[in-house]
Design an enzyme around this catalytic site. Structure first.
Site, short mmCIF file in Angstrom:
data_model
loop_
_atom_site.label_atom_id
_atom_site.label_comp_id
_atom_site.label_asym_id
_atom_site.label_seq_id
_atom_site.Cartn_x
_atom_site.Cartn_y
_atom_site.Cartn_z
N ASP A 670 0.83 -1.20 0.00
CA ASP A 670 0.00 0.00 0.00
C ASP A 670 0.87 1.26 0.00
O ASP A 670 0.62 2.21 -0.74
CB ASP A 670 -0.89 -0.06 1.25
CG ASP A 670 -1.92 1.03 1.23
OD1 ASP A 670 -2.65 1.12 0.22
OD2 ASP A 670 -1.98 1.82 2.20
N LYS A 674 1.54 4.30 -2.95
CA LYS A 674 1.43 5.74 -2.68
C LYS A 674 2.68 6.49 -3.12
O LYS A 674 2.58 7.55 -3.75
CB LYS A 674 1.17 5.98 -1.20
CG LYS A 674 -0.22 5.51 -0.77
CD LYS A 674 -0.40 5.60 0.73
CE LYS A 674 -1.78 5.12 1.14
NZ LYS A 674 -1.89 4.94 2.58
#
Ligand code: ADP
Ligand code: ASP
Ligand code: MG
Length: 806
Positions: A670, A674
């Site tokens: 994750d 980003k």
């Protein structure tokens, strides 16, 4: 002396005729009242006649409706008796006899049609005259026309004299039927649909009236047809030319020929609302004060048009082609609404009413037979199902950039313009679009030129889980404030969960959306949702993705391609292959719509926005260091002697910080997504597999089931506690840090001491540090809540506001 004309709705019922009486009797002046037929009667007569002539020959349904409507009105106004009842009955009997005659011969000529088309006015004028206690004068006795039945031309020499004779010495109030006239053989003719306005103008001009008042069912001439544009508003003043152009291009509020006779005499026209007489309405006069501040006065449109294009190399540089074309059309009485010719002269396009196209094409083929045979004219092309739209304003000629703004606005909304025309007078710019695009075009243009009271965005939301649900809650709370303070109406126009979907052009009541979804019989489907959104074809549409679905993200290309902005909390698209990310951005740019995903990094924090501002203003991003996982930060802030590592993960899940499967957070994937997005937004080409992720949990735990993970993760507790003790003694903390520098990105667990900005990062907060050419010695810091449904929803909301450009 004044001439007051009351339209069909104004005399459409006994109650309305009572209003008319109040208005007329309040006039101290002498007044000539011109009336239309009771609302809808002319249509019914024409339908009855068509039915009589064709098919079953049954005109009785219409006839009964016509009779009933008049009977009801007479009953209420006169108790259904008296001389007027007899006059009305006689006229309606006459109508019935002629309709019977038409049925018998099975044929309907224009002449016969005119014989009955005006019966509505003949009847209504009797009713109104009796009710007002005024004289009735018969306009068919003094309006003389040629024999062009259906839309006859007035012989003004004869007519003006007859009117003056008829009204010589007139005082008080008189009532006159609109629309009807006679030719010099004494046969009934009519002045064209909507022609009662014209009757009133002819009388006003012949008698040098002080004013012509057109009383109708709206507050005057409006910026657009109020039935199509709810935000249309009254134009206080118009010049004769502006009113002429607007009405010529479809503003039905006044019949175009009305303007000329009163213009020639300088008689002002006032348009008023019978149902709101205190409203000032619109004044149509010669010079308009304060005109300069508003270059465009109104927008109007005509549908049911066919565009005919005649094309051929043989037309280039040849004089007389246009003349022959228009003469041929005039000879068969075809009205040309718009003409557009390329300067190369290789083609001419003309817009014609659909119903005239057959006659028009035949006339053109005949006129250009020689050229067609020799190949000089090689194509006559027809495009039907189109509409002509026009913006009108005398002050356009003093203002530059109108056409530029107009066409770029239309283009951005995804509407294709088929043809354009602007007269050298610059009073009007008109263009042709497909019928299906008309409503959208009118709305877009109205919004951009008429400074509508508010701007509107139409939200199509997919996903109503925690983020989507929160977004709707915030939207509901903010709707009124946005409208009041920002003049922005954010409408929920479509919403779907995995099972059902609901759409509403006028907006879905947010408090009821769950109930509406439950009761909806519209089964949800990704493509079905987009199909519907495209079919609704509403300007300023935004698709909001509050899912985490790859399938939804795969739709963005199509959605952006349909000129619909995309606002997404879903990270899949922006972190997919670079080519896909770049293409989405490119399509958005080409189409003039937005593709926004601020919440993909740090929830509602303005991380991407700030980055965009830096880059757009010419700064260069040298380094990004960031703590981007609220979940991981929470874990490393919570771990302590009493709370072992595995428990912190459980707690993060329970608090709603982690993904349902916390391994997505623990794996660093994750965070990698980003930093990938930030690197791309900084202008670098980077792929996911180029990011170095250092895991702090053994790979074996990621491979099994979720249950195996939960039991296996406990085995790490002791080791983590040992390491934590050492860290504590050194006064350091763990942070999962993402970095981007020199084109390379990485993410991993780091130990930071108390001097580091990451050290004091509470709870699930995020922190991003940008080192740029401008922010070099002291990097820019953005810090705050980086996870949670409500801040994420707030970020999506902020993106929505950005789409509206306020
Ligand atoms: P009447 O029967 O009074 O002659 P019409 O129906 O002929 O009335 O014309 C009034 C209607 O014109 C309005 O109800 C409105 O829907 C329509 N209309 C179209 N364009 C405009 C416009 N620009 N301003 C006002 N009304 C318009
Ligand atoms: N009654 C006629 C029509 O409907 C004329 C008018 O109302 O102006 O066209
Ligand atoms: Mg009218």
């Amino acid at each position: 002396m004044k001439v007051l004309k009351f339209g069909g709705t104004s005399v459409g019922s006994a109650a309305n005729i009572k209003r008319v009486k109040q208005i007329v009797l309040a006039e101290k002046d002498d007044v000539i009242v011109v009336v239309s037929a009771l609302g809808g009667i002319t249509d019914k007569i024409l339908n009855a006649a068509t039915n009589a002539a064709t098919g079953t020959g049954d005109f009785h349904t219409e006839l009964t409706e016509i009779k009933t409507k008049h009977e009801e009105t007479l009953q209420e106004l006169f108790n259904g008796s008296g001389k007027v009842q007899e006059l009305v009955n006689n006229l309606l009997d006459e109508l019935e006899q002629i309709l019977t005659g038409i049925t018998l011969v099975g044929e309907l000529t224009a002449k016969t049609l005119d014989r009955i088309a005006g019966i509505g006015e003949r009847v209504s004028s009797h009713i109104v005259a009796h009710y007002l206690g005024a004289d009735r004068k018969d306009s068919s006795e003094f309006i003389r026309t040629n024999s062009n039945f259906g839309r006859a031309s007035v012989d003004f020499n004869v007519t003006n004299q007859k009117i003056r004779d008829a009204f010589s010495g007139f005082r008080g109030k008189a009532v006159v039927p609109g629309f009807i006239s006679k030719n010099n053989k004494g046969e009934f003719t009519t002045l064209g649909r909507g022609g009662s306005d014209f009757t009133a103008a002819i009388i006003a001009a012949a008698l040098d009236a002080e004013i012509l008042e057109i009383w109708t069912d709206v507050n005057g001439f409006m910026t657009a047809d109020p039935r199509v544009i709810r935000k249309a508003y009254t134009i206080p003043e118009l010049t004769y030319s502006e009113a002429m152009e607007l009405s010529h291009f479809g503003a039905k509020v006044i019949y175009p020929p009305t303007i000329l006779p009163v213009y020639q005499k300088g008689i002002p026209i006032q348009i008023k609302n019978t149902f709101e007489p205190e409203n000032a309405g619109t004044k149509i006069i010669k010079g308009v004060k304060n005109g300069l501040d508003r270059p465009i006065k109104g927008i109007s449109s005509i549908s049911g048009i066919t565009l005919l294009t005649i094309q051929g190399i043989g037309m280039v540089g040849v004089t007389g082609i246009s003349m022959r074309l228009f003469t041929a059309l005039a000879s068969v009485n075809v009205n040309v609404i718009l003409i557009s010719q390329a300067s190369s002269e290789n083609s001419i396009s003309i817009a014609i009413e659909e119903k005239a196209i057959e006659v028009a094409e035949a006339a053109i083929r005949e006129e250009f037979e020689k050229e067609i045979n020799s190949g000089q004219v090689n194509k006559i092309e027809l495009e039907s199902g189109v509409s002509v739209v026009a913006i009108v304003g005398e002050n356009m000629k003093h203002t530059t950039g109108i056409a530029g703004k107009l066409f770029s606005t239309i283009g951005k909304s995804g509407v294709n313009i088929i043809a354009i025309a602007q007269g050298a007078s610059e009073l009007n710019i008109s263009w042709v679009v497909k019928n299906e695009e008309l409503r959208k075009t009118l709305n877009v243009v109205h919004e951009s030129f008429f400074l509508s009271e508010f701007l509107e965005i139409n939200v199509f939301l997919m996903g109503i889980g925690t983020v989507g649900g929160n977004l709707l809650q915030q939207l509901q709370q903010q709707q009124n404030r946005l409208l009041k303070e920002k003049h922005l109406r954010v409408k929920l126009t479509g919403v779907a969960n995995s099972k059902k979907m609901v759409f509403h052009r006028d907006g879905i009541e947010i408090e009821k959306f769950r109930e509406l979804l439950e009761n909806s019989d519209h089964v949800s489907g990704l493509h079905a949702f987009v199909d519907e959104m495209e079919a609704m074809n509403i300007y300023n549409s935004v698709f909001v993705d509050c899912t985490a679905s790859e399938d939804v993200a795969a739709l963005y290309k199509r959605i952006l391609g349909s000129n619909i902005s995309v606002v997404t909390a879903n990270k899949v698209a922006a972190s997919s292959e670079y080519s896909n990310y770049a293409e989405l951005k490119k399509i958005a740019k080409q189409k003039g719509v937005k593709f926004l995903f601020e919440t993909n990094v740090g929830a509602g924090l303005p991380i991407i926005n700030t980055l965009n501002d830096l880059v757009n203003s010419g700064d260069k991003i040298l380094k990004i260091e960031a703590v981007l996982s609220g979940t991981l930060n929470y874990i490393f802030n919570t771990i302590s002697e009493d709370v072992p590592f595995s428990k912190t993960i459980k707690m993060a899940k329970e608090e709603g910080y982690s993904e349902p499967d916390p391994r997505i957070d623990l794996s660093g994937v994750d965070v990698a997504r980003k930093i990938l997005i930030l690197a791309r937004e900084s202008g670098y080409v980077l792929e996911m597999d180029e990011i170095l992720i250092e895991r702090f949990v053994p790979d074996s735990l990621f491979d099994g089931t979720l249950d195996e993970f939960w039991s296996g993760i406990k085995s790490l507790d002791t080791e983590f506690e040992q390491r934590r003790k050492v860290l504590d003694a050194e006064n350091k903390k763990w942070r999962f840090v993402a970095r981007f520098e020199n084109g390379k990105a990485s993410a991993g667990l780091e130990e930071v001491d108390a001097t580091h900005p990451f050290y004091d990062l509470e709870g699930s907060n995020n922190l991003v540090m940008y080192t740029t050419e401008r922010y070099d010695e002291f990097p820019m810091l953005i810090k705050g809540y980086g996870a949670g449904a409500s801040v994420t929803a707030a970020g999506v909301f902020a993106d929505l506001i950005k789409v509206s450009n306020i």
